[in-house]
Every structure is written in C-alpha cells, then in structure tokens.
Design a protein around this motif. Structure first.
Motif, PDB file in Angstrom:
ATOM      1  N   SER A   1     110.121-101.099 -13.768  1.00  0.00           N
ATOM      2  CA  SER A   1     108.705-100.731 -13.801  1.00  0.00           C
ATOM      3  C   SER A   1     107.976-101.477 -14.920  1.00  0.00           C
ATOM      4  O   SER A   1     106.860-101.947 -14.754  1.00  0.00           O
ATOM      5  CB  SER A   1     108.546 -99.221 -14.018  1.00  0.00           C
ATOM      6  N   TYR A   2     108.644-101.581 -16.075  1.00  0.00           N
ATOM      7  CA  TYR A   2     108.049-102.294 -17.199  1.00  0.00           C
ATOM      8  C   TYR A   2     107.832-103.763 -16.847  1.00  0.00           C
ATOM      9  O   TYR A   2     106.775-104.326 -17.124  1.00  0.00           O
ATOM     10  CB  TYR A   2     108.957-102.177 -18.419  1.00  0.00           C
ATOM     11  N   GLU A   3     108.846-104.386 -16.224  1.00  0.00           N
ATOM     12  CA  GLU A   3     108.740-105.788 -15.840  1.00  0.00           C
ATOM     13  C   GLU A   3     107.617-105.989 -14.828  1.00  0.00           C
ATOM     14  O   GLU A   3     106.857-106.962 -14.884  1.00  0.00           O
ATOM     15  CB  GLU A   3     110.065-106.278 -15.269  1.00  0.00           C
ATOM     16  N   TYR A   4     107.495-105.083 -13.895  1.00  0.00           N
ATOM     17  CA  TYR A   4     106.455-105.159 -12.878  1.00  0.00           C
ATOM     18  C   TYR A   4     105.064-105.063 -13.525  1.00  0.00           C
ATOM     19  O   TYR A   4     104.154-105.833 -13.203  1.00  0.00           O
ATOM     20  CB  TYR A   4     106.646-104.041 -11.854  1.00  0.00           C
ATOM     21  N   MET A   5     104.913-104.135 -14.461  1.00  0.00           N
ATOM     22  CA  MET A   5     103.631-103.983 -15.150  1.00  0.00           C
ATOM     23  C   MET A   5     103.305-105.238 -15.960  1.00  0.00           C
ATOM     24  O   MET A   5     102.155-105.682 -15.995  1.00  0.00           O
ATOM     25  CB  MET A   5     103.671-102.766 -16.077  1.00  0.00           C
ATOM     26  N   ARG A   6     104.322-105.805 -16.613  1.00  0.00           N
ATOM     27  CA  ARG A   6     104.096-107.016 -17.393  1.00  0.00           C
ATOM     28  C   ARG A   6     103.642-108.166 -16.503  1.00  0.00           C
ATOM     29  O   ARG A   6     102.744-108.934 -16.853  1.00  0.00           O
ATOM     30  CB  ARG A   6     105.372-107.398 -18.136  1.00  0.00           C
ATOM     31  N   GLN A   7     104.267-108.267 -15.308  1.00  0.00           N
ATOM     32  CA  GLN A   7     103.873-109.316 -14.371  1.00  0.00           C
ATOM     33  C   GLN A   7     102.433-109.115 -13.891  1.00  0.00           C
ATOM     34  O   GLN A   7     101.665-110.078 -13.772  1.00  0.00           O
ATOM     35  CB  GLN A   7     104.823-109.327 -13.180  1.00  0.00           C
ATOM     36  N   CYS A   8     102.053-107.875 -13.628  1.00  0.00           N
ATOM     37  CA  CYS A   8     100.676-107.576 -13.184  1.00  0.00           C
ATOM     38  C   CYS A   8      99.670-107.947 -14.280  1.00  0.00           C
ATOM     39  O   CYS A   8      98.607-108.511 -14.001  1.00  0.00           O
ATOM     40  CB  CYS A   8     100.540-106.097 -12.833  1.00  0.00           C
TER      41      CYS A   8
END
Length: 262
Positions: A1-8
């Motif tokens: 989830s953290y990685e996904y948010m960082r990508q967004c």
C-alpha cells in the motif's frame, strides 16, 4: 500500500511538473509582455515578468530587475504619457478591478513602441496589492493607421494636402473666437489642359509638381491642392505684410520658372 501511494504521488508530481513547464512555456512565448508588481504604501516593486518584456526592452533579465519600478513602471515611458498610465494604476482599488490604457515606451536601444495594456489588481493582503500588467505592442497598427491617415489627407502627386484635408481643416472645422490673423491665397494654373493635350499628361504632372514646390517653399504645411490645377494656401500664423510678401515671392519664383498662374 505504501509503495502504491508513493507511485501515485510520483505520478501526480510528474503531471504537475509537466503542467507547470507548459504554463512557463506559454508565459514566456506569448506575444505580449506580462509584469507583476507588488504595491505597498512605500511604492511598487517588481515581482515577475516574462521573456517578451526583456526582448522588447532589449535588456537581459538582470537589467530588467535593476530598473526602478517604484512608481509602477520603469523610466522608459514617454513623459507625456505618464499621467495617463498613473491614472490607470491609481484607479485599481479592489481585487478584480481592471483598466486599459495606451502609452509609449522607448527601449534600451532607443526604439519607440506603442503599447496597449490592461492593468489588473489581482489580490490584496497584509503584504500589499499584486498588480498585473499585460501589454501588447501595437506599433505596426499605429504605423498603418498613420499611413492611411496620410494617404487620405495627402495629394499623391504633389505631397501637399488634398481636398479632403481642406474640407476638414477649413470648411468643416469651426474656429472658436475671433481670428486675429487669416491669410488665404488661391493659385490657378493657366494652360494645364492645353499642355496635357499637346505634350502629354506626364509633362502636365511635372508642371503641377513644380507649382506645388514653389508654393510650399513659402507656405510649407499650409498648401492644399483642391482641384486638378487649383491650389489654396491658408495661413493663420503671419501678419498681412509678411503674408503678402510671401505670395509675391511665390509669384516671382513661378515667373522665373515660366509658370503662368492666376
């Protein structure tokens, strides 16, 4: 989830950076100068400007920033246009207020520009008022307008004023008050038709031009060609004695040039 948010977040930053780059590109390539000033009780200071202003002023960005903007404009505005520009600036009182004004400036190389601009009060807070000026160069339009005016009022053959100008200046313009001085002289070429018929219109045109030159020698800027062979002088600047002497000089010049006039 953290990685996904960082990508967004990274994708959003890239989109914002792309949008900002596009806005900067537009800001620096539009064919008008854009200036933002901060106005306080002490005066104005320059906040930002685009490339068009630097190109028009023939100065680099550092030199532009070094100019004095305390009065809301740099010192290159023509003195006679300053009151009009200052009136436009003083009329901005509330955010959203916008006033248009035309004025002239000279750049660092001495070139004259005619500008039409819109001054707008963008915002106001405890730091001061942000004023934006968008100015368009209308020099070519003014030159064309001047050329059209000259063509409509100038006799194309001789260069003196034509009948349209005579009608506007003399026949349609009401002169206020008593005319202390007014001298009028009419010159009618003799034999122009015969010359045109026997020697050709080019010879007749040359005769008309010579006549115009002789009259203009004594009455520069006061001569009207109101017909094919008719000229009128209207002089409000000299006394009767000087006027009659000037008319006599014109007749002497034409007599020496073998030109017959009534």
């Amino acid at each position: 989830s953290y990685e996904y948010m960082r990508q967004c977040i990274d994708e959003q930053k890239k989109r914002l950076e792309a949008q900002m780059a596009e806005l900067v590109s537009i800001y620096n390539t539009v064919p008008c100068s854009i200036v933002r000033l901060l106005r306080t009780a002490e005066g104005c200071r320059l906040l930002s400007f685009n490339r068009a202003l630097a190109e028009m002023m023939a100065l680099d960005e550092e030199s532009i920033r070094g100019l004095c903007w305390e009065r809301g404009y740099s010192g290159n505005v023509l003195p006679e246009d300053i009151p009009r520009l200052e009136s436009s600036l003083s009329g901005l009182r509330q955010p959203g207020d916008s006033l248009a004004v035309d004025y002239r400036v000279t750049n660092h190389q001495g070139k004259l520009f005619f500008l039409t601009c819109v001054n707008t009060l963008i915002s106001s807070d405890e730091k001061g008022q942000v004023i934006q000026r968008i100015a368009f160069d209308i020099s070519q339009h003014k030159e064309l307008e001047s050329a059209l005016t000259r063509m409509s009022f100038e006799d194309s053959l001789t260069g003196v004023f034509n009948r349209n100008k005579f009608s506007l200046d003399v026949m349609e313009t009401r002169q206020e008050g008593e005319q202390a001085r007014l001298g009028v002289a009419c010159f009618d070429l003799n034999g122009l038709k015969e010359i045109n018929d026997t020697q050709g219109h080019s010879v007749g045109d040359a005769l008309i031009c010579r006549t115009a030159r002789h009259i203009s020698r004594e009455f520069a800027g006061k001569v009207y060609r109101i017909g094919g062979d008719e000229f009128v002088v209207v002089d409000r600047g000299v006394d009767e004695h000087a006027f009659r002497n000037a008319v006599t000089e014109v007749c002497n010049h034409m007599r020496a040039d073998k030109i017959s006039v009534a």
